[in-house]
Write an enzyme that holds these catalytic residues in place. Structure first.
Site, PDB file in Angstrom:
ATOM      1  N   MET A   1       0.756  -1.241   0.009  1.00  0.00           N
ATOM      2  CA  MET A   1      -0.067   0.045   0.180  1.00  0.00           C
ATOM      3  C   MET A   1       0.860   1.394   0.009  1.00  0.00           C
ATOM      4  O   MET A   1       1.850   1.512   0.951  1.00  0.00           O
ATOM      5  CB  MET A   1      -0.941   0.028   1.161  1.00  0.00           C
ATOM      6  CG  MET A   1      -1.833   1.027   1.273  1.00  0.00           C
ATOM      7  SD  MET A   1      -2.835   0.947   2.827  1.00  0.00           S
ATOM      8  CE  MET A   1      -1.927   1.469   3.989  1.00  0.00           C
ATOM      9  N   ALA A   3       2.158   4.757   0.912  1.00  0.00           N
ATOM     10  CA  ALA A   3       1.994   5.444   2.298  1.00  0.00           C
ATOM     11  C   ALA A   3       1.364   6.656   2.043  1.00  0.00           C
ATOM     12  O   ALA A   3       0.477   6.947   3.100  1.00  0.00           O
ATOM     13  CB  ALA A   3       3.453   5.989   2.609  1.00  0.00           C
ATOM     14  N   GLY A   5      -1.822   8.802   0.165  1.00  0.00           N
ATOM     15  CA  GLY A   5      -2.893   8.722  -0.781  1.00  0.00           C
ATOM     16  C   GLY A   5      -3.804   9.787  -0.706  1.00  0.00           C
ATOM     17  O   GLY A   5      -3.465  10.843   0.039  1.00  0.00           O
ATOM     18  N   ASP A  32      -8.648   6.561  -1.412  1.00  0.00           N
ATOM     19  CA  ASP A  32      -9.661   6.208  -0.198  1.00  0.00           C
ATOM     20  C   ASP A  32     -11.010   6.834  -0.231  1.00  0.00           C
ATOM     21  O   ASP A  32     -11.168   7.934  -0.118  1.00  0.00           O
ATOM     22  CB  ASP A  32      -8.611   6.831   1.267  1.00  0.00           C
ATOM     23  CG  ASP A  32      -9.574   6.330   2.397  1.00  0.00           C
ATOM     24  OD1 ASP A  32      -9.278   5.218   2.971  1.00  0.00           O
ATOM     25  OD2 ASP A  32     -10.437   7.003   2.784  1.00  0.00           O
ATOM     26  N   TYR A  37     -19.619   7.640   1.320  1.00  0.00           N
ATOM     27  CA  TYR A  37     -19.203   9.033   0.627  1.00  0.00           C
ATOM     28  C   TYR A  37     -20.088   9.390  -0.363  1.00  0.00           C
ATOM     29  O   TYR A  37     -19.626  10.432  -0.951  1.00  0.00           O
ATOM     30  CB  TYR A  37     -17.773   8.958   0.374  1.00  0.00           C
ATOM     31  CG  TYR A  37     -16.591   9.037   1.485  1.00  0.00           C
ATOM     32  CD1 TYR A  37     -17.016   8.895   2.830  1.00  0.00           C
ATOM     33  CD2 TYR A  37     -15.254   8.685   1.376  1.00  0.00           C
ATOM     34  CE1 TYR A  37     -16.186   9.081   3.815  1.00  0.00           C
ATOM     35  CE2 TYR A  37     -14.454   8.449   2.443  1.00  0.00           C
ATOM     36  CZ  TYR A  37     -14.870   8.475   3.712  1.00  0.00           C
ATOM     37  OH  TYR A  37     -14.168   8.385   4.813  1.00  0.00           O
ATOM     38  N   LYS A  62     -14.950   1.152   2.025  1.00  0.00           N
ATOM     39  CA  LYS A  62     -15.534   0.897   3.472  1.00  0.00           C
ATOM     40  C   LYS A  62     -16.847   0.420   3.533  1.00  0.00           C
ATOM     41  O   LYS A  62     -17.790   0.912   3.000  1.00  0.00           O
ATOM     42  CB  LYS A  62     -15.324   2.134   4.494  1.00  0.00           C
ATOM     43  CG  LYS A  62     -13.662   2.696   4.329  1.00  0.00           C
ATOM     44  CD  LYS A  62     -13.337   3.841   5.087  1.00  0.00           C
ATOM     45  CE  LYS A  62     -12.222   4.829   4.583  1.00  0.00           C
ATOM     46  NZ  LYS A  62     -12.603   5.754   4.006  1.00  0.00           N
ATOM     47  N   HIS A  95     -15.935   0.603   8.330  1.00  0.00           N
ATOM     48  CA  HIS A  95     -15.811   2.028   8.702  1.00  0.00           C
ATOM     49  C   HIS A  95     -15.876   2.381  10.417  1.00  0.00           C
ATOM     50  O   HIS A  95     -15.171   3.390  10.431  1.00  0.00           O
ATOM     51  CB  HIS A  95     -16.922   2.841   7.854  1.00  0.00           C
ATOM     52  CG  HIS A  95     -16.696   4.047   7.527  1.00  0.00           C
ATOM     53  ND1 HIS A  95     -17.219   4.500   6.306  1.00  0.00           N
ATOM     54  CD2 HIS A  95     -15.901   5.098   8.117  1.00  0.00           C
ATOM     55  CE1 HIS A  95     -16.736   5.954   6.097  1.00  0.00           C
ATOM     56  NE2 HIS A  95     -15.947   6.280   7.270  1.00  0.00           N
TER      57      HIS A  95
HETATM   58  N1  LIG Z   1     -12.653   6.221   8.185  1.00  0.00           N
HETATM   59  C1  LIG Z   1     -13.057   7.323   8.762  1.00  0.00           C
HETATM   60  O1  LIG Z   1     -13.799   7.222   9.630  1.00  0.00           O
HETATM   61  C2  LIG Z   1     -12.623   8.639   8.241  1.00  0.00           C
HETATM   62  C3  LIG Z   1     -13.197   9.758   8.356  1.00  0.00           C
HETATM   63  C4  LIG Z   1     -12.881  11.030   8.158  1.00  0.00           C
HETATM   64  C5  LIG Z   1     -12.018  11.047   7.047  1.00  0.00           C
HETATM   65  N2  LIG Z   1     -11.633   9.768   6.511  1.00  0.00           N
HETATM   66  C6  LIG Z   1     -10.570   9.695   5.420  1.00  0.00           C
HETATM   67  O2  LIG Z   1      -9.513  10.619   5.491  1.00  0.00           O
HETATM   68  C7  LIG Z   1      -9.384  11.514   4.546  1.00  0.00           C
HETATM   69  C8  LIG Z   1      -8.851  12.969   4.980  1.00  0.00           C
HETATM   70  O3  LIG Z   1      -9.778  13.488   5.813  1.00  0.00           O
HETATM   71  P1  LIG Z   1     -10.620  14.605   5.778  1.00  0.00           P
HETATM   72  O4  LIG Z   1     -11.053  15.035   4.529  1.00  0.00           O
HETATM   73  O5  LIG Z   1     -11.617  14.551   7.064  1.00  0.00           O
HETATM   74  O6  LIG Z   1      -9.459  15.822   6.346  1.00  0.00           O
HETATM   75  P2  LIG Z   1      -7.952  16.286   5.933  1.00  0.00           P
HETATM   76  O7  LIG Z   1      -7.641  15.572   4.815  1.00  0.00           O
HETATM   77  O8  LIG Z   1      -7.291  16.750   7.062  1.00  0.00           O
HETATM   78  O9  LIG Z   1      -8.333  17.959   5.342  1.00  0.00           O
HETATM   79  C9  LIG Z   1      -9.100  18.306   4.203  1.00  0.00           C
HETATM   80  C10 LIG Z   1      -9.468  19.719   4.308  1.00  0.00           C
HETATM   81  O10 LIG Z   1      -8.214  20.542   4.220  1.00  0.00           O
HETATM   82  C11 LIG Z   1      -8.298  21.333   3.137  1.00  0.00           C
HETATM   83  N3  LIG Z   1      -6.760  21.375   2.381  1.00  0.00           N
HETATM   84  C12 LIG Z   1      -6.436  20.265   1.594  1.00  0.00           C
HETATM   85  N4  LIG Z   1      -5.084  20.400   1.458  1.00  0.00           N
HETATM   86  C13 LIG Z   1      -4.930  21.671   1.797  1.00  0.00           C
HETATM   87  C14 LIG Z   1      -3.719  22.380   1.969  1.00  0.00           C
HETATM   88  N5  LIG Z   1      -2.491  22.170   1.235  1.00  0.00           N
HETATM   89  N6  LIG Z   1      -3.601  23.537   2.667  1.00  0.00           N
HETATM   90  C15 LIG Z   1      -4.675  23.816   3.131  1.00  0.00           C
HETATM   91  N7  LIG Z   1      -6.033  23.327   3.335  1.00  0.00           N
HETATM   92  C16 LIG Z   1      -5.986  22.024   2.674  1.00  0.00           C
HETATM   93  C17 LIG Z   1      -9.305  20.506   2.290  1.00  0.00           C
HETATM   94  O11 LIG Z   1      -9.954  21.644   1.253  1.00  0.00           O
HETATM   95  P3  LIG Z   1      -9.782  21.386  -0.410  1.00  0.00           P
HETATM   96  O12 LIG Z   1     -10.592  20.417  -0.867  1.00  0.00           O
HETATM   97  O13 LIG Z   1     -10.764  22.853  -0.495  1.00  0.00           O
HETATM   98  O14 LIG Z   1      -8.491  21.556  -0.830  1.00  0.00           O
HETATM   99  C18 LIG Z   1     -10.431  20.203   3.107  1.00  0.00           C
HETATM  100  O15 LIG Z   1     -11.075  21.434   3.576  1.00  0.00           O
HETATM  101  C19 LIG Z   1     -10.946  11.608   4.228  1.00  0.00           C
HETATM  102  O16 LIG Z   1     -11.138  12.156   2.945  1.00  0.00           O
HETATM  103  C20 LIG Z   1     -11.222  10.018   4.009  1.00  0.00           C
HETATM  104  O17 LIG Z   1     -10.938   9.823   2.999  1.00  0.00           O
HETATM  105  C21 LIG Z   1     -11.808   8.565   7.189  1.00  0.00           C
END
Ligand SMILES: NC(=O)c1ccc[n+]([C@@H]2O[C@H](COP(=O)([O-])OP(=O)(O)OC[C@H]3O[C@@H](n4cnc5c(N)ncnc54)[C@H](OP(=O)(O)O)[C@@H]3O)[C@@H](O)[C@H]2O)c1
Length: 284
Positions: A1, A3, A5, A32, A37, A62, A95
Site C-alpha cells: 500500500m 504510504a 494517498g 481512499d 461518501y 469501506k 468504517h
Molecule cells: N475512516 C473514517 O472514519 C474517516 C473519517 C474522516 C475521513 N476519512 C478519510 O480521510 C481523508 C482525509 O480526512 P478529511 O478529509 O476529513 O481531512 P483532511 O484531509 O485533514 O483535511 C481536508 C481539508 O483540508 C483542506 N486542504 C487540503 N489540502 C490543503 C492544503 N495543502 N492547505 C490547506 N488546506 C488544505 C481541504 O480543502 P480543499 O478540498 O478545498 O483543498 C479540506 O477542507 C478523507 O477524505 C477520507 O478519505 C476517514
C-alpha cells in the site's frame, strides 16, 4: 500500500472523477473512498479516465454501519465493487465498530476474512477501533487487520492507538491528517483553529520553504503512518504529495508531537452508532 494517498470524503459526486484523475496525474497511487461518501462510482470513473493500469492504483473502500451483519456485508461489498467498476478491491475496511451491537461488527469481520480468502480483496482492515476493539476482533477471527484507519493529526495524535497497532503489526493510517473536520479553539479568536495555523508548524514550514500542510504530512510519514489528505483543489492536491524533498529533524517532530490535545474532531468510536450517523446505502 502506498504510504500517501488521496482521501475523497466530502469530494462531491460532481468533483470526484476530476479530482481522482488530477491526483493520479500528480503521482498519487492510493485513493481512499467509502460507500458512505457516495462517490465510489466517480472514483472508478476517474481511475478509468486517467488511463492508469488497474494494477498500479490501490483502491480502498469501506463498509458502512447499517451494513453490518453477515448477509448485508457481502451484499455491500458486491455493491461497492459494482459502483467502483472493479472486479477486485485492494483494501476493504470496516468504517466504524458498533460497540452497542458488537456481535454484528464481528460477523462483518468474519465475512471480510472470507472475501480475503476468496481473493476478492487483497487486504482487509478496520477504522476507528480502540485497542480493546482491535484485541476483541483479533481474538474472534483468524486474520489480523492490516490497517486501522483513525483520526490522527497534530492536535489529536493517538498516543495509545499507535503503539498498540504497531505491536500487533497493524498499519496506522491517519484520517483528517491535516486537521480537517473541526475548528479548534472556536471561542478564542487569538488561538489557532487548525494545526495548519499553529505557530510551531508555520515556523517549521517557513524554515523549510514548505507549506504547513506539507510539514504535517511529512510528520505523519516520518512517524511511519500512512496518510490520506483530502483536497478537491488541483494545486493543493499537487502540494500535498510534494513532500519527498525535505526531512524534519527529530526536534521538529517532537515539537509537533507536543501539540497533541485530548480533543477529537470526529466521533468517539465508543459511542458512535448508526443512529448518530444516519446514512443508509442503497446496495440493490
Ligand atoms: N475512516 C473514517 O472514519 C474517516 C473519517 C474522516 C475521513 N476519512 C478519510 O480521510 C481523508 C482525509 O480526512 P478529511 O478529509 O476529513 O481531512 P483532511 O484531509 O485533514 O483535511 C481536508 C481539508 O483540508 C483542506 N486542504 C487540503 N489540502 C490543503 C492544503 N495543502 N492547505 C490547506 N488546506 C488544505 C481541504 O480543502 P480543499 O478540498 O478545498 O483543498 C479540506 O477542507 C478523507 O477524505 C477520507 O478519505 C476517514
Amino acid at each position: 500500500m502506498p504510504a500517501l494517498g488521496l482521501g475523497v470524503f466530502q469530494s462531491t459526486a460532481e468533483q470526484t472523477a476530476d479530482v481522482v484523475t488530477t491526483a493520479i496525474a500528480a503521482g498519487y497511487r492510493l485513493i481512499d473512498t467509502a460507500a458512505a461518501y457516495f462517490n465510489e462510482e466517480q472514483v472508478g470513473e476517474g481511475i478509468r479516465r486517467s488511463g492508469i493500469d488497474r494494477e498500479d492504483v490501490f483502491v480502498t473502500t469501506k463498509l458502512w454501519m447499517t451494513d453490518h451483519g453477515r448477509d448485508r456485508t457481502r451484499k455491500a461489498f458486491d455493491a461497492s465493487l459494482r459502483r467502483l467498476g472493479l472486479d477486485r478491491l485492494d483494501l476493504y475496511l470496516i468504517h466504524w465498530p458498533e460497540p452497542a451491537s458488537w456481535s454484528q461488527t464481528v460477523e462483518s469481520w468474519l465475512v471480510l476474512e472470507e472475501l480475503l480468502a476468496e481473493g476478492r480483496v487483497r487486504a482487509i482492515g478496520v477504522c476507528n477501533h480502540h485497542p480493546h476493539h482491535l484485541r476483541d476482533l483479533i481474538d474472534a477471527g483468524s486474520v489480523v487487520p492490516a490497517v486501522n484507519q483513525v483520526e490522527l493529526h497534530p492536535f489529536f495524535n493517538q498516543p495509545r492507538v499507535r503503539p498498540f497497532n504497531a505491536a500487533h503489526g497493524v498499519i496506522t493510517q491517519s484520517w483528517a491528517p491535516i486537521g480537517g473536520g473541526r475548528v479548534y479553539n472556536a471561542g478564542r479568536p487569538d488561538a489557532p483553529h487548525s494545526p495548519l495555523e499553529h505557530p510551531t508548524i508555520t515556523g517549521v514550514a517557513e524554515r523549510f520553504g514548505k507549506s504547513s500542510a506539507q510539514v504535517v504530512i511529512r510528520w505523519h510519514l516520518q512517524h511511519g503512518l500512512s496518510v490520506i489528505p483530502k483536497s478537491a483543489d488541483p494545486q493543493r492536491i499537487a502540494e500535498n504529495i510534494d513532500v519527498f524533498d525535505f526531512e524534519l529533524s527529530a526536534d521538529d517532530v517532537a515539537a509537533i508531537d507536543a501539540l497533541g490535545t485530548a480533543n477529537r474532531a470526529g466521533g468517539d468510536p465508543e459511542v458512535v452508532d448508526r443512529r448518530l450517523h444516519s446514512v443508509t446505502i442503497d446496495n440493490d
